[in-house]
Design a protein around this motif. Structure first.
Motif, short mmCIF file in Angstrom:
data_model
loop_
_atom_site.label_atom_id
_atom_site.label_comp_id
_atom_site.label_asym_id
_atom_site.label_seq_id
_atom_site.Cartn_x
_atom_site.Cartn_y
_atom_site.Cartn_z
N SER A 216 0.86 -1.18 0.00
CA SER A 216 0.00 0.00 0.00
C SER A 216 0.89 1.23 0.00
CB SER A 216 -0.94 0.00 1.21
OG SER A 216 -0.20 0.02 2.41
N GLY A 217 0.27 2.38 -0.20
CA GLY A 217 1.00 3.63 -0.10
C GLY A 217 1.37 4.27 -1.42
N GLY A 218 1.07 3.61 -2.51
CA GLY A 218 1.37 4.21 -3.80
C GLY A 218 0.47 5.40 -4.08
N GLY A 219 0.80 6.11 -5.14
CA GLY A 219 0.00 7.27 -5.52
C GLY A 219 0.70 8.09 -6.56
N SER A 220 0.18 9.29 -6.78
CA SER A 220 0.74 10.21 -7.75
C SER A 220 1.34 11.40 -7.04
CB SER A 220 -0.35 10.68 -8.71
OG SER A 220 -0.89 9.60 -9.45
N VAL A 221 2.58 11.71 -7.37
CA VAL A 221 3.26 12.85 -6.76
C VAL A 221 4.03 13.61 -7.83
CG1 VAL A 221 3.50 11.77 -4.50
CG2 VAL A 221 5.30 11.47 -6.19
N GLN A 222 4.39 14.82 -7.50
CA GLN A 222 5.22 15.60 -8.40
C GLN A 222 6.69 15.26 -8.16
OE1 GLN A 222 4.16 19.73 -7.81
NE2 GLN A 222 2.48 19.57 -9.28
N ALA A 223 7.49 15.52 -9.16
CA ALA A 223 8.92 15.29 -9.04
C ALA A 223 9.47 16.05 -7.83
CB ALA A 223 9.64 15.73 -10.31
N GLY A 224 10.33 15.38 -7.10
CA GLY A 224 10.87 15.96 -5.87
C GLY A 224 10.08 15.58 -4.63
N GLY A 225 8.92 14.98 -4.83
CA GLY A 225 8.07 14.62 -3.70
C GLY A 225 8.48 13.33 -3.03
N THR A 226 7.68 12.94 -2.05
CA THR A 226 7.98 11.74 -1.28
C THR A 226 6.75 10.84 -1.20
OG1 THR A 226 7.33 12.69 0.85
CG2 THR A 226 9.61 13.03 0.15
N LEU A 227 7.02 9.55 -1.03
CA LEU A 227 5.99 8.56 -0.76
C LEU A 227 6.60 7.51 0.15
CD1 LEU A 227 4.27 7.81 -4.21
CD2 LEU A 227 3.18 8.83 -2.20
N ARG A 228 5.76 6.88 0.95
CA ARG A 228 6.21 5.74 1.73
C ARG A 228 5.32 4.55 1.41
NH1 ARG A 228 6.46 4.73 8.26
NH2 ARG A 228 4.20 4.57 7.95
N LEU A 229 5.93 3.54 0.88
CA LEU A 229 5.22 2.31 0.59
C LEU A 229 5.31 1.37 1.79
CD1 LEU A 229 6.46 1.59 -3.05
CD2 LEU A 229 4.61 3.08 -2.27
N SER A 230 4.24 0.62 1.99
CA SER A 230 4.20 -0.36 3.06
C SER A 230 3.96 -1.74 2.48
CB SER A 230 3.08 -0.04 4.06
OG SER A 230 3.27 1.22 4.66
N CYS A 231 4.52 -2.73 3.12
CA CYS A 231 4.31 -4.12 2.74
C CYS A 231 3.99 -4.89 4.02
CB CYS A 231 5.54 -4.71 2.07
SG CYS A 231 5.42 -6.48 1.72
N ALA A 232 2.72 -5.22 4.18
CA ALA A 232 2.27 -5.94 5.37
C ALA A 232 2.30 -7.43 5.12
CB ALA A 232 0.87 -5.49 5.76
N ALA A 233 2.93 -8.16 6.03
CA ALA A 233 3.05 -9.61 5.89
C ALA A 233 2.14 -10.31 6.88
CB ALA A 233 4.49 -10.04 6.11
N SER A 234 1.59 -11.42 6.45
CA SER A 234 0.79 -12.24 7.35
C SER A 234 1.12 -13.70 7.08
CB SER A 234 -0.70 -11.99 7.14
OG SER A 234 -1.08 -12.28 5.81
N GLY A 235 1.02 -14.50 8.14
CA GLY A 235 1.34 -15.91 8.00
C GLY A 235 2.84 -16.16 8.08
N ARG A 236 3.24 -17.05 8.94
CA ARG A 236 4.65 -17.43 9.10
C ARG A 236 5.54 -16.24 9.37
NH1 ARG A 236 6.16 -21.41 4.28
NH2 ARG A 236 7.84 -22.00 5.70
N THR A 237 5.03 -15.28 10.11
CA THR A 237 5.80 -14.07 10.36
C THR A 237 6.89 -14.29 11.40
OG1 THR A 237 4.12 -13.37 11.94
CG2 THR A 237 3.93 -12.54 9.70
N TYR A 238 6.95 -15.49 11.98
CA TYR A 238 8.02 -15.79 12.92
C TYR A 238 9.35 -16.04 12.23
CZ TYR A 238 6.53 -20.38 11.36
OH TYR A 238 6.17 -21.45 10.58
N ILE A 239 9.29 -16.22 10.91
CA ILE A 239 10.49 -16.46 10.12
C ILE A 239 11.18 -15.14 9.84
CG2 ILE A 239 11.35 -17.23 7.88
CD1 ILE A 239 9.17 -19.33 7.86
N LYS A 240 12.49 -15.14 9.90
CA LYS A 240 13.27 -13.97 9.52
C LYS A 240 13.42 -13.98 8.00
CE LYS A 240 13.80 -12.39 13.66
NZ LYS A 240 13.02 -11.19 14.06
N TRP A 241 12.49 -13.33 7.36
CA TRP A 241 12.49 -13.32 5.91
C TRP A 241 13.51 -12.34 5.35
CZ3 TRP A 241 9.54 -16.83 3.43
CH2 TRP A 241 8.48 -17.40 4.14
N CYS A 242 13.83 -12.57 4.09
CA CYS A 242 14.55 -11.59 3.30
C CYS A 242 13.50 -10.88 2.46
CB CYS A 242 15.56 -12.29 2.38
SG CYS A 242 16.78 -13.27 3.27
#
Length: 127
Positions: free
Chosen positions: A6-32
């Protein structure tokens, strides 16, 4: 593991965005965790990678110094902070997960074939 970006969108050049990636299931694993992007008419490319068990992140040269990958382990979420965005950053952004030894991941973080789990993507448009 299931991944939702989530977190995508439209911005002007020079702007900022923060994308998020939420994980579920087997989250006890140290994923790459990796962030990839695919622009129209181009191949998907690696943007950033992070071993959730610790260590330095990895970045593509094109985003180094502008993007930051981080994690919030309490929320099982990985972020991609994107600053100083450029029109060439326009793409669909995907997060992906792999279960690899850190030494192997250090050599292959950018290889899509090493990631068996992928999110559905979130669109980033910079004008």
């Amino acid at each position: 593991v299931q991944l939702v970006e989530s977190g995508g969108g439209s911005v002007q050049a020079g702007g900022t965005l923060r994308l998020s990636c939420a994980a579920s299931g087997r989250t006890y694993i140290k994923w790459c965790m990796g962030w990839f992007r695919q622009a129209p008419g181009k191949e998907r490319e690696a943007v950033a990678g992070l071993y959730l068990g610790g260590g330095s992140p990895y970045y593509a040269n094109s985003v180094k110094g502008r993007f930051t990958i981080s994690q919030d382990s309490a929320k099982n979420t990985v972020y991609l902070q994107m600053n100083s965005l450029k029109p060439e950053d326009t793409a669909m952004y995907y997060c992906a997960a792999a279960f690899l030894l850190p030494t192997r991941y250090a050599r292959s973080w950018y290889m899509q074939s090493d990631y068996p789990y992928w999110g559905q993507g979130t669109q980033v448009t910079v004008s």
